[in-house]
Scaffold this active site. Structure first.
Site, PDB file in Angstrom:
ATOM      1  N   LYS A   1       0.835  -1.212   0.000  1.00  0.00           N
ATOM      2  CA  LYS A   1       0.000   0.000   0.000  1.00  0.00           C
ATOM      3  C   LYS A   1       0.865   1.256   0.000  1.00  0.00           C
ATOM      4  O   LYS A   1       0.442   2.309  -0.490  1.00  0.00           O
ATOM      5  CB  LYS A   1      -0.982  -0.004   1.183  1.00  0.00           C
ATOM      6  CG  LYS A   1      -0.359  -0.226   2.558  1.00  0.00           C
ATOM      7  CD  LYS A   1       0.109   1.045   3.227  1.00  0.00           C
ATOM      8  CE  LYS A   1       0.788   0.738   4.534  1.00  0.00           C
ATOM      9  NZ  LYS A   1       1.264   1.940   5.237  1.00  0.00           N
TER      10      LYS A   1
ATOM     11  N   THR B   1      -3.519   5.397   3.827  1.00  0.00           N
ATOM     12  CA  THR B   1      -2.207   5.847   3.376  1.00  0.00           C
ATOM     13  C   THR B   1      -2.283   6.667   2.094  1.00  0.00           C
ATOM     14  O   THR B   1      -1.432   7.532   1.853  1.00  0.00           O
ATOM     15  CB  THR B   1      -1.274   4.632   3.181  1.00  0.00           C
ATOM     16  OG1 THR B   1      -1.361   3.798   4.341  1.00  0.00           O
ATOM     17  CG2 THR B   1       0.165   5.063   3.001  1.00  0.00           C
TER      18      THR B   1
END
Length: 267
Positions: free
Chosen positions: A125, A182
């Protein structure tokens, strides 16, 4: 610090795990549970952190390796803001023990047995967050951001499956949950790196001005090497690497992704 400790938490940058935990191995209690909060892939070997830890720790500790992942900015955890994470262990009873020890009204832990899936989601990610940051730095719009995140999740799942992960894991906290945070949160170091690249700054200058580690930069190289070895197609990750290397401009990366051969969404 490690003497007679029942639970040990490893929270060092991924490139320091082999050295730090290799030295710690000699003094850890053989009955301790080790909780890794590290999100990354070792560049030299392509190993996720469970592989690195199994390399350097005694075999007796291997069943007691627990991996914490999920949407959890450190600052908000420190401020006691509500946070939910996943604890993955091949022997789920150890994850349950850590769950009991760490959970409180503002920090909720779930358990999982898919270590590879949780590790891959937590590491990759960061790469997608750099891509999304580049997109935001270019002011490409919210449609582009959503498209990158969704196709990024597909890339994460594709590599995870090649490594033996359960694809459903990537719909949970350590996959989609961490990806959303994120890629959209202002506290994201990896998104910040991407945004500055999108605005035209050079990587060395960006990284040199940061006081914390953006794991996604190193992970990008490890992921691309691993994908090449496994024959997994990851155009977003390879585009990020080309931009980090200065081989293409950020705007060229966007154009490259948008003009690729048309295909089914399930691919």
């Amino acid at each position: 610090a490690l003497d007679r400790r029942e639970i040990v938490i490893c929270a060092v940058p991924s490139h320091g795990v082999r050295d730090v935990m290799g030295r710690a191995a000699a003094v850890m209690d053989p009955g301790a549970i080790l909780v890794s909060t590290v999100k990354g892939i070792e560049v030299e070997t392509g190993m996720t952190m469970d592989g690195v830890l199994e390399d350097v720790l005694p075999e007796a500790l291997h069943p007691r390796l627990v991996f914490l992942s999920g949407p959890s900015f450190a600052r908000e955890v420190a401020e006691h803001k509500p946070t939910a994470v996943t604890l993955a262990c091949r022997e789920e009873s150890y994850a349950i023990a850590v769950q009991t020890a760490l959970s409180c009204p503002w920090f909720r832990c779930y358990t999982h047995d898919d270590v590879i899936g949780v590790e891959v989601g937590g590491a990759l990610k960061n790469v997608i967050a750099i891509a999304v940051g580049i997109c935001d730095g270019l002011e490409a719009g919210l449609n582009a951001r959503a498209g990158l995140m969704t196709r990024g999740l597909r890339e994460i799942t594709r590599l995870g499956e090649a490594l033996g992960a359960n694809p459903l894991t990537f719909l949970g906290l350590s996959g989609m949950g961490d990806l959303i945070l994120t890629c959209t949160g202002d506290l994201s170091r990896n998104r910040t790196v991407g945004m500055e690249l999108g605005k035209g700054r050079k990587l060395d200058e960006i990284v040199g001005s940061m006081s914390q580690v953006a794991e996604g930069v190193r992970t990008t190289y490890a992921v691309c090497d691993l994908a090449t070895r496994l024959g997994v197609e990851m155009p977003i990750a390879f585009g990020v690497r080309a931009i980090l290397e200065g081989e293409i401009e950020p705007s060229d990366g966007a154009s490259m992704l948008m003009t690729r051969q048309l295909r089914s969404e399930s691919e």
